[in-house]
Write an enzyme that holds these catalytic residues in place. Structure first.
Site, PDB file in Angstrom:
ATOM      1  N   VAL A  33       1.015  -0.758   0.053  1.00 19.05           N
ATOM      2  CA  VAL A  33      -0.158   0.019  -0.016  1.00 19.05           C
ATOM      3  C   VAL A  33       1.172   1.412  -0.087  1.00 19.05           C
ATOM      4  CG1 VAL A  33      -1.564   1.418   1.289  1.00 19.05           C
ATOM      5  CG2 VAL A  33      -1.865  -1.407   1.032  1.00 19.05           C
ATOM      6  N   ARG A  45     -21.587  -8.330  17.955  1.00 21.97           N
ATOM      7  CA  ARG A  45     -22.823  -8.460  19.048  1.00 21.97           C
ATOM      8  C   ARG A  45     -22.752  -9.249  20.642  1.00 21.97           C
ATOM      9  NH1 ARG A  45     -27.702 -11.400  15.535  1.00 21.97           N
ATOM     10  NH2 ARG A  45     -26.060 -12.366  15.236  1.00 21.97           N
ATOM     11  N   GLY A 133     -16.457 -16.033  -3.419  1.00 17.60           N
ATOM     12  CA  GLY A 133     -15.005 -15.694  -2.767  1.00 17.60           C
ATOM     13  C   GLY A 133     -14.461 -15.414  -3.431  1.00 17.60           C
ATOM     14  N   ASP A 200     -29.129 -17.317  -3.532  1.00 14.37           N
ATOM     15  CA  ASP A 200     -27.592 -17.025  -3.303  1.00 14.37           C
ATOM     16  C   ASP A 200     -26.858 -17.307  -4.538  1.00 14.37           C
ATOM     17  OD1 ASP A 200     -25.155 -17.326  -1.792  1.00 14.37           O
ATOM     18  OD2 ASP A 200     -24.432 -18.611  -3.592  1.00 14.37           O
ATOM     19  N   LYS A 204     -25.765 -13.010  -6.152  1.00 19.24           N
ATOM     20  CA  LYS A 204     -24.904 -13.006  -7.152  1.00 19.24           C
ATOM     21  C   LYS A 204     -24.520 -12.738  -8.759  1.00 19.24           C
ATOM     22  CE  LYS A 204     -22.579 -16.316  -3.991  1.00 19.24           C
ATOM     23  NZ  LYS A 204     -22.152 -17.792  -3.827  1.00 19.24           N
TER      24      LYS A 204
END
Length: 433
Positions: A33, A45, A133, A200, A204
């Site tokens: 970077v 949570r 992924g 799902d 996508k």
């Protein structure tokens, strides 16, 4: 140089891997970077839950306060779901933070709102991890192919269903048996509905179509069919045709007659037979693979692990480096544009092929009567085969390409014929264009 500070929303399987990679690769990431990356806080949570490798001092339950802190530069969202993820991401961008997300459901439902916020506040919104992924797929569509004319995206984008169908094909397992195996291996959730019913994959597909065709597409626009009705007979029928059954996500630009410009897009998810000679047929287990067909680049294939903590975290870290470089340069990256605004065409207008298996009465004139029903709906027959005799007589028909509405009407007409005892199997055939 002054570090860039990162806030993480969610610390489940993916979030824990993100923390690990940030810690273990800190020096490499800083070198890539140009400035160090520091974890500023992690919103969860249940802060009392044990999370290996995560400093408890970083945990907070006040996600909104974390994403609006002055010392935070980048927000990574791996909570999932629609809310509170949407509100937190919008708050982050309003506060000038760039956002990285793996949230396919939110991007497929309301990506337009998020993209508009990124444009309004001059921030980055990256989401490579939302589809397939670790496979680098969205950035090539977003950047590498931005000067090309993408015509079609075809692929396997859900590892759970691919594992189930692979077990049915390779080992003769039934659907329920294969599903139980997927759950035992951690490929399928206790409630597998999102995977096996195609939700799902449809989310996508919407993201892929929006990027590929620069047009607004939501999950609600996607024609969706799952794999729960795929039977061993369907798999056996595919084998007889030297095909394999896969759950496919298909996004196509539908051109105008004689023209190059699209009159609309077709976006759909369903199980279909594809020839074993097609590269997608060899995608085994829980792997993903996607074909992108572009006018100048030709056919490109992307293959790899489509889910899991480490692969998804890898995609998140790739986005993090890209966003951090943009911040270090003071220049935001590309923002999605939907200038084309092509309509999403109804499934009935999609051109496809059918495989139809009929249990029929074994008497003279059956084939002629069946052929007449296909002809009445304007559907041409490519091949026909009769198997068995008497009560066991079966007729297998494979059509040429035709509008899905005409093919569906043909099947309904066949079901009304007194010579047809049962329409035992109906499946689309893809991958032979």
């Amino acid at each position: 140089m002054k570090p860039l500070r990162v806030a993480l929303l969610g610390c489940g399987v993916v979030g824990t891997e993100v923390v690990r990679l940030l810690r273990e690769q800190a020096d490499d990431l800083a070198a890539r970077v140009g400035v160090p990356l520091e974890l500023a806080g992690v919103a969860v949570r249940r802060p009392d839950r044990v999370r290996a490798g995560v400093d408890r001092a970083l945990l907070t339950t006040d996600a909104r306060a974390l994403v609006t802190r002055d010392d935070v530069d980048i927000v990574i969202e791996v909570i999932g779901g629609i809310e509170p993820a949407r509100t937190l991401m919008l708050e982050a961008m309003k506060s000038g933070k760039s956002v990285i997300s793996a949230n396919k459901a939110l991007l497929a439902e309301d990506g337009a709102t998020l993209f508009a916020a990124a444009r309004e506040y001059g921030t980055d919104l990256y989401y490579e991890a939302s589809v397939a992924g670790a496979i680098p797929l969205l950035r090539p569509l977003r950047e590498s192919l931005v000067g090309d004319h993408v015509q079609r995206v075809l692929g396997i984008v859900n590892g759970t269903t691919n594992y189930i169908l692979d077990q049915m094909d390779a080992h003769g397992a039934g659907f329920n048996e294969a599903l139980e195996g997927a759950q035992a291996l951690g490929y399928a959730e206790a409630d597998p509905t999102a995977d096996v019913e195609g939700f799902d994959a449809a989310a996508k597909a919407a993201i892929l179509a929006q990027l590929a065709f620069h047009t607004p597409v939501t999950a609600a626009d996607v024609h969706r069919e799952g794999i729960t009705e795929v039977s061993p007979a369907d798999v056996a029928g595919a084998k007889e045709m030297d095909c394999v059954v896969k759950l496919l996500a298909i996004c196509e630009r539908v051109p105008e007659a004689g023209g190059r410009n699209g009159r609309g897009v077709s976006v759909r998810v369903y199980p279909a037979m594809i020839p074993r000679t097609h590269p997608l047929a060899s995608v085994r287990e829980a792997y993903n693979a996607v074909f992108v067909e572009a006018e100048s680049a030709g056919s490109l294939m992307f293959y790899g692990a489509g889910a899991g903590g480490a692969p998804t975290a890898s995609a998140v870290l790739g986005d993090l480096v890209a966003v951090a470089r943009n911040l270090a340069r003071g220049t935001p990256g590309p923002v999605e544009v939907t200038y084309a605004r092509l309509p999403v065409l109804p499934m009935g207008e999609t051109i496809t092929r059918y495989y139809v298996q009929l249990d029929v009465a074994d008497r003279s004139g059956v084939l002629a009567t069946v052929a007449e029903e296909f002809a009445r709906n304007g559907v041409s027959i490519q091949a026909v085969r009769q198997e068995g005799l008497s009560e066991d007589a079966q007729l297998v028909v494979v059509t040429h390409r035709a509008p899905d509405a005409a093919l569906s009407a043909t099947v309904q007409g066949l079901q009304r014929l007194d010579i047809v005892r049962e329409v035992a199997s109906v499946m689309r055939v893809e991958g032979e264009e």
